[in-house]
Design a protein around this motif. Structure first.
Motif, mmCIF file in Angstrom:
data_model
loop_
_atom_site.group_PDB
_atom_site.id
_atom_site.type_symbol
_atom_site.label_atom_id
_atom_site.label_comp_id
_atom_site.label_asym_id
_atom_site.label_seq_id
_atom_site.Cartn_x
_atom_site.Cartn_y
_atom_site.Cartn_z
ATOM 1 N N LEU A 147 -35.834 -31.247 -10.915
ATOM 2 C CA LEU A 147 -36.749 -30.885 -9.829
ATOM 3 C C LEU A 147 -36.414 -31.704 -8.596
ATOM 4 O O LEU A 147 -36.233 -32.923 -8.683
ATOM 5 C CB LEU A 147 -38.195 -31.128 -10.274
ATOM 6 N N GLY A 148 -36.313 -31.025 -7.463
ATOM 7 C CA GLY A 148 -35.965 -31.699 -6.228
ATOM 8 C C GLY A 148 -36.895 -31.326 -5.094
ATOM 9 O O GLY A 148 -37.333 -30.177 -4.990
ATOM 10 N N MET A 197 -32.639 -34.246 0.231
ATOM 11 C CA MET A 197 -33.340 -33.742 -0.943
ATOM 12 C C MET A 197 -33.187 -34.756 -2.062
ATOM 13 O O MET A 197 -32.091 -35.255 -2.319
ATOM 14 C CB MET A 197 -32.778 -32.386 -1.377
ATOM 15 N N VAL A 198 -34.307 -35.069 -2.700
ATOM 16 C CA VAL A 198 -34.318 -36.033 -3.798
ATOM 17 C C VAL A 198 -34.625 -35.289 -5.091
ATOM 18 O O VAL A 198 -35.647 -34.606 -5.201
ATOM 19 C CB VAL A 198 -35.354 -37.142 -3.552
ATOM 20 N N THR A 199 -33.732 -35.414 -6.067
ATOM 21 C CA THR A 199 -33.839 -34.687 -7.337
ATOM 22 C C THR A 199 -33.898 -35.669 -8.496
ATOM 23 O O THR A 199 -33.177 -36.664 -8.510
ATOM 24 C CB THR A 199 -32.629 -33.749 -7.520
ATOM 25 N N VAL A 200 -34.757 -35.360 -9.462
ATOM 26 C CA VAL A 200 -34.824 -36.145 -10.699
ATOM 27 C C VAL A 200 -34.833 -35.181 -11.875
ATOM 28 O O VAL A 200 -35.054 -33.982 -11.717
ATOM 29 C CB VAL A 200 -36.080 -37.038 -10.768
ATOM 30 N N LYS A 201 -34.604 -35.709 -13.060
ATOM 31 C CA LYS A 201 -34.766 -34.927 -14.271
ATOM 32 C C LYS A 201 -35.807 -35.606 -15.148
ATOM 33 O O LYS A 201 -35.947 -36.831 -15.161
ATOM 34 C CB LYS A 201 -33.452 -34.756 -15.027
ATOM 35 N N GLN A 209 -42.180 -33.697 -11.327
ATOM 36 C CA GLN A 209 -42.917 -33.646 -10.060
ATOM 37 C C GLN A 209 -43.553 -34.999 -9.741
ATOM 38 O O GLN A 209 -43.461 -35.499 -8.615
ATOM 39 C CB GLN A 209 -43.994 -32.572 -10.127
ATOM 40 N N LYS A 210 -44.193 -35.611 -10.732
ATOM 41 C CA LYS A 210 -44.837 -36.907 -10.517
ATOM 42 C C LYS A 210 -43.822 -37.977 -10.138
ATOM 43 O O LYS A 210 -44.091 -38.817 -9.263
ATOM 44 C CB LYS A 210 -45.596 -37.325 -11.778
ATOM 45 N N ASP A 230 -46.090 -30.491 -4.326
ATOM 46 C CA ASP A 230 -46.429 -29.563 -5.424
ATOM 47 C C ASP A 230 -45.256 -28.701 -5.881
ATOM 48 O O ASP A 230 -45.452 -27.605 -6.401
ATOM 49 C CB ASP A 230 -47.595 -28.671 -5.007
ATOM 50 N N ILE A 231 -44.032 -29.182 -5.691
ATOM 51 C CA ILE A 231 -42.880 -28.426 -6.171
ATOM 52 C C ILE A 231 -43.018 -28.227 -7.698
ATOM 53 O O ILE A 231 -43.284 -29.174 -8.423
ATOM 54 C CB ILE A 231 -41.561 -29.159 -5.859
ATOM 55 N N GLY A 232 -42.853 -26.987 -8.130
ATOM 56 C CA GLY A 232 -42.999 -26.671 -9.547
ATOM 57 C C GLY A 232 -44.401 -26.257 -9.951
ATOM 58 O O GLY A 232 -44.681 -26.102 -11.143
ATOM 59 N N HIS A 233 -45.298 -26.062 -8.977
ATOM 60 C CA HIS A 233 -46.699 -25.793 -9.314
ATOM 61 C C HIS A 233 -46.895 -24.513 -10.122
ATOM 62 O O HIS A 233 -47.819 -24.422 -10.936
ATOM 63 C CB HIS A 233 -47.552 -25.752 -8.037
ATOM 64 N N SER A 234 -46.030 -23.523 -9.924
ATOM 65 C CA SER A 234 -46.172 -22.268 -10.678
ATOM 66 C C SER A 234 -45.969 -22.473 -12.170
ATOM 67 O O SER A 234 -46.639 -21.852 -12.996
ATOM 68 C CB SER A 234 -45.193 -21.219 -10.157
ATOM 69 N N ALA A 235 -45.036 -23.348 -12.511
ATOM 70 C CA ALA A 235 -44.798 -23.636 -13.930
ATOM 71 C C ALA A 235 -45.918 -24.485 -14.511
ATOM 72 O O ALA A 235 -46.320 -24.294 -15.658
ATOM 73 C CB ALA A 235 -43.457 -24.351 -14.100
#
Length: 237
Positions: A147-148, A197-201, A209-210, A230-235
């Protein structure tokens, strides 16, 4: 004559490697176009993305291939214009099935930043194998969510500020992709709307997201930059 219809559902992106006749699909991703949380505000080039998509059934990928990607490839070949390259399908899952929003002949930003890190085999070798007429096997990770979140200049997308010092992201678990940046007095500064853009797994969308929010809230000046939480809020919902 223009015919319009209202499409309701979740949009998502599908990338495929194509050699004119065959295609290999990458993990599905979901972009967030609106500027602010809750999908509010003006449209942008993309404020963040995540992949894979746990809220979609496992058969969605095969449906994308059989109902969208392969028919397009076959038709182009039949017309004497076989397509070779990255085919990007912007799709929406409706109650009536998959619908196509758009096609692009490239990979997408910011989805690429959360899709390609999942690849465990060599991309260049896969492309050469496909161009050689064989279908390569691509191995993808399957136990984490990538998620980024995009960091944009304050005022984006209308009046972004240039020349602002870049946030210092030093977290060991963060992958940083740079976009609208340049140098000024031998220092990196913002130059454009979407800057980084900052991405983590993480094991789940919520955990990813947190973690991204924790990194950004701790390191980024909220007066100089803007980003979504709120990136990923749909999931998650």
């Amino acid at each position: 004559m223009l015919v319009e219809t209202f499409l309701e559902g979740q949009e998502f992106s599908a990338f495929a490697l194509v050699n004119g006749r065959q295609a290999v699909l990458m993990p599905l991703a979901q972009d967030h176009k609106r500027l602010r949380d809750g999908d509010e505000g003006p449209n942008t080039g993309g404020m963040g993305a995540y992949s894979p998509l746990p809220q979609f059934p496992s058969e969605t990928a095969s449906q994308v291939m059989t109902t969208v990607i392969q028919p397009v490839i076959d038709q182009l070949a039949a017309m004497g214009a076989p397509f070779v390259g990255f085919l990007y399908a912007g799709l929406i899952a409706t109650s009536e099935g998959l619908k196509v929003i758009e096609f692009n002949v490239r990979m997408g930003d910011p989805e690429t930043q959360v899709v390609l890190p999942q690849l465990q085999t060599d991309l260049g070798a896969a492309i050469l194998t496909l161009l050689g007429g064989q279908k390569p096997r691509l191995d993808w990770q399957s136990d984490s969510i990538y998620l980024g979140t995009v960091i944009a200049s304050a005022g984006y997308p209308r009046n972004g500020k240039d020349g602002v010092a870049l946030p210092g992201i030093t977290a060991a678990d963060a992958m940083v992709s740079y976009a609208g940046v340049t140098t000024k007095n031998s220092k990196w500064v913002s130059h454009g709307g979407r800057v980084m853009m900052v991405t983590v797994k993480a094991p789940s969308v919520l955990a990813a997201q947190k973690r991204v929010n924790q990194i950004l809230d701790h390191n980024v000046d909220q007066q100089a930059y803007t980003w979504r939480h709120d990136i990923g809020h749909s999931a998650i919902s």
